[in-house]
Enzyme design. Structure first.
Site, PDB file in Angstrom:
ATOM      1  N   ARG A   1     106.663  -4.591  11.601  1.00 59.95           N
ATOM      2  CA  ARG A   1     106.084  -3.534  12.427  1.00 59.95           C
ATOM      3  C   ARG A   1     104.658  -3.324  11.955  1.00 59.95           C
ATOM      4  O   ARG A   1     104.330  -3.547  10.787  1.00 59.95           O
ATOM      5  CB  ARG A   1     106.883  -2.230  12.301  1.00 59.95           C
ATOM      6  CG  ARG A   1     108.204  -2.221  13.063  1.00 59.95           C
ATOM      7  CD  ARG A   1     107.970  -2.127  14.560  1.00 59.95           C
ATOM      8  NE  ARG A   1     109.199  -1.933  15.313  1.00 59.95           N
ATOM      9  CZ  ARG A   1     109.889  -2.911  15.890  1.00 59.95           C
ATOM     10  NH1 ARG A   1     109.476  -4.165  15.758  1.00 59.95           N
ATOM     11  NH2 ARG A   1     110.981  -2.645  16.583  1.00 59.95           N
TER      12      ARG A   1
ATOM     13  N   ASP B   1     101.951 -10.233  14.701  1.00 54.75           N
ATOM     14  CA  ASP B   1     102.481 -10.077  16.059  1.00 54.75           C
ATOM     15  C   ASP B   1     102.614  -8.607  16.421  1.00 54.75           C
ATOM     16  O   ASP B   1     103.103  -8.277  17.490  1.00 54.75           O
ATOM     17  CB  ASP B   1     103.846 -10.764  16.164  1.00 54.75           C
ATOM     18  CG  ASP B   1     104.383 -10.794  17.586  1.00 54.75           C
ATOM     19  OD1 ASP B   1     103.630 -11.218  18.489  1.00 54.75           O
ATOM     20  OD2 ASP B   1     105.550 -10.399  17.802  1.00 54.75           O
TER      21      ASP B   1
ATOM     22  N   GLU C   1      99.863   0.052  18.348  1.00 56.64           N
ATOM     23  CA  GLU C   1     100.049  -0.763  19.551  1.00 56.64           C
ATOM     24  C   GLU C   1     100.664  -0.002  20.715  1.00 56.64           C
ATOM     25  O   GLU C   1     100.595  -0.456  21.861  1.00 56.64           O
ATOM     26  CB  GLU C   1     100.925  -1.976  19.241  1.00 56.64           C
ATOM     27  CG  GLU C   1     102.373  -1.656  18.942  1.00 56.64           C
ATOM     28  CD  GLU C   1     103.196  -2.908  18.648  1.00 56.64           C
ATOM     29  OE1 GLU C   1     104.209  -3.107  19.325  1.00 56.64           O
ATOM     30  OE2 GLU C   1     102.819  -3.668  17.748  1.00 56.64           O
TER      31      GLU C   1
ATOM     32  N   HIS D   1     102.941  -8.784  20.254  1.00 54.17           N
ATOM     33  CA  HIS D   1     104.359  -8.477  20.057  1.00 54.17           C
ATOM     34  C   HIS D   1     105.232  -9.394  20.923  1.00 54.17           C
ATOM     35  O   HIS D   1     106.152  -8.945  21.607  1.00 54.17           O
ATOM     36  CB  HIS D   1     104.638  -7.017  20.392  1.00 54.17           C
ATOM     37  CG  HIS D   1     105.789  -6.434  19.611  1.00 54.17           C
ATOM     38  ND1 HIS D   1     105.774  -5.179  19.063  1.00 54.17           N
ATOM     39  CD2 HIS D   1     106.999  -6.948  19.288  1.00 54.17           C
ATOM     40  CE1 HIS D   1     106.919  -4.929  18.451  1.00 54.17           C
ATOM     41  NE2 HIS D   1     107.675  -6.007  18.569  1.00 54.17           N
TER      42      HIS D   1
END
Length: 336
Positions: free
Chosen positions: A234, A258, A263, A295
């Site tokens: 995360r 990622d 975000e 993501h």
């Protein structure tokens, strides 16, 4: 039962439709669950949410007022939902654990390889008919030390892959799987020792109060200046400001991720026309030795199939007044 799917993405709807097989009445909305969109759940019994949705206490209170009895998450992570509040309100919560650890692990290794072998730079150069190798020198992974923080299902697949590359594997986890460690040559160490020794640091740990900003300035200072950090956990397991500062000071060689700490409301949406006001993200993107993906590690056909099937397994259990094996309760609950 009527089901509302928040944050429905065009690429996942066919998988959800197939898993439903015309059994349940479903409405898909592209909007994220927030305090402003909670009212959309009025008239529904179940909602399904994604990792970017807000299921904080305030939102859960609203959902309860609107008649929601069940929430199923289309994600393995559940840091975006307040389980204690859900339990107090009598809202059952399910999730989709281990939908495809291979998808996440393979993406982590892809980030590492793309950064190490300068694949993005090489592609840009070739498109400009520049075939020089001056900016494209990487290193062999064989013999390098890789530290994996978080040795759950994803971390173990990462270890297997990099063991195949001939890497030395270090690991940190609250639960040590000694049998796995012997089989793949994994050595468990403290986080500090892993930071000191690793050529590559892989992050595959859930976001909790304890893991928030786990990678911060002090730990980064322990690392080799040639080290890579790869984050498929995360965004908030790293302190983004400290990562940026380390990149500016050349305290680390590269960062691949990622995920992004802020975000929510950005990833999963097309902002190519509207201008984002996010200086931290822009700084990260501008570094030539940073690779950010939106993501997408979970986005494989296999993972999406498993997510959809588990989502409707949760729903079908609840329809039959049965407990789902994938229900979540607070870890300190007396029901544990």
């Amino acid at each position: 039962m009527k089901i509302l799917i928040y944050s429905a993405k065009d690429f996942e709807i066919p998988f959800l439709e197939k898993a439903n097989n015309d059994v349940c009445h479903i409405k898909y909305v592209k909007e994220r669950l927030t305090s402003k969109t909670a009212m959309m759940s009025l008239g529904f019994d179940i909602i399904s949410i994604f990792s970017a949705d807000d299921a904080s206490s305030k939102v859960l209170e609203l959902l309860k007022d609107f008649g929601i009895e069940y929430i199923t998450l289309r994600s393995a992570g559940y840091d975006n939902i307040n389980l204690k509040t859900a339990q107090r309100l009598g809202i059952k919560v399910g999730y989709t654990p281990e939908y495809s650890p291979h998808a996440i692990a393979e993406h982590a290794v892809a980030l590492l390889l793309a950064l190490n072998r300068k694949l993005i730079t090489a592609n840009h150069q070739v498109h400009s008919y520049n075939f020089s190798l001056s900016n494209l020198v990487g290193f062999d992974l064989k013999g390098k030390t890789v530290g994996i923080i978080g040795m759950g299902s994803v971390g173990k697949v990462i270890a297997k892959i990099l063991h195949g590359f001939g890497c030395r594997i270090l690991a940190y986890d609250l639960i040590r799987d000694e049998k796995f460690a012997r089989q793949y040559g994994v050595t468990y160490l403290t986080i500090s020792d892993i930071c000191i020794q690793s050529d590559v640091l892989m992050l595959s740990i859930p976001l909790t109060t304890e893991t928030s900003h786990m990678i911060h300035a002090e730990r980064i200072q322990l690392m080799k200046r040639t080290a890579f950090i790869i984050n498929v956990a995360r965004g908030a397991v790293v302190n983004t400001l400290d990562i940026i500062d380390a990149l500016k000071k050349k305290q680390i060689a590269a960062y691949g991720s990622d995920v992004y700490e802020y975000e929510s409301g950005i990833f999963f949406y097309d902002h190519s026309v509207d201008k984002l006001d996010d200086d931290l993200l822009q700084q990260l993107i501008d570094f030539p030795n940073v690779l950010i993906t939106p993501h997408q590690a979970f986005a494989t056909a296999e993972a999406l199939t498993n997510i959809a099937e588990t989502t409707f397994h949760n729903i079908n259990c609840w329809k039959q007044n049965e407990a789902s094996p994938f229900e979540l309760i607070p870890v300190n609950s007396n029901n544990n």
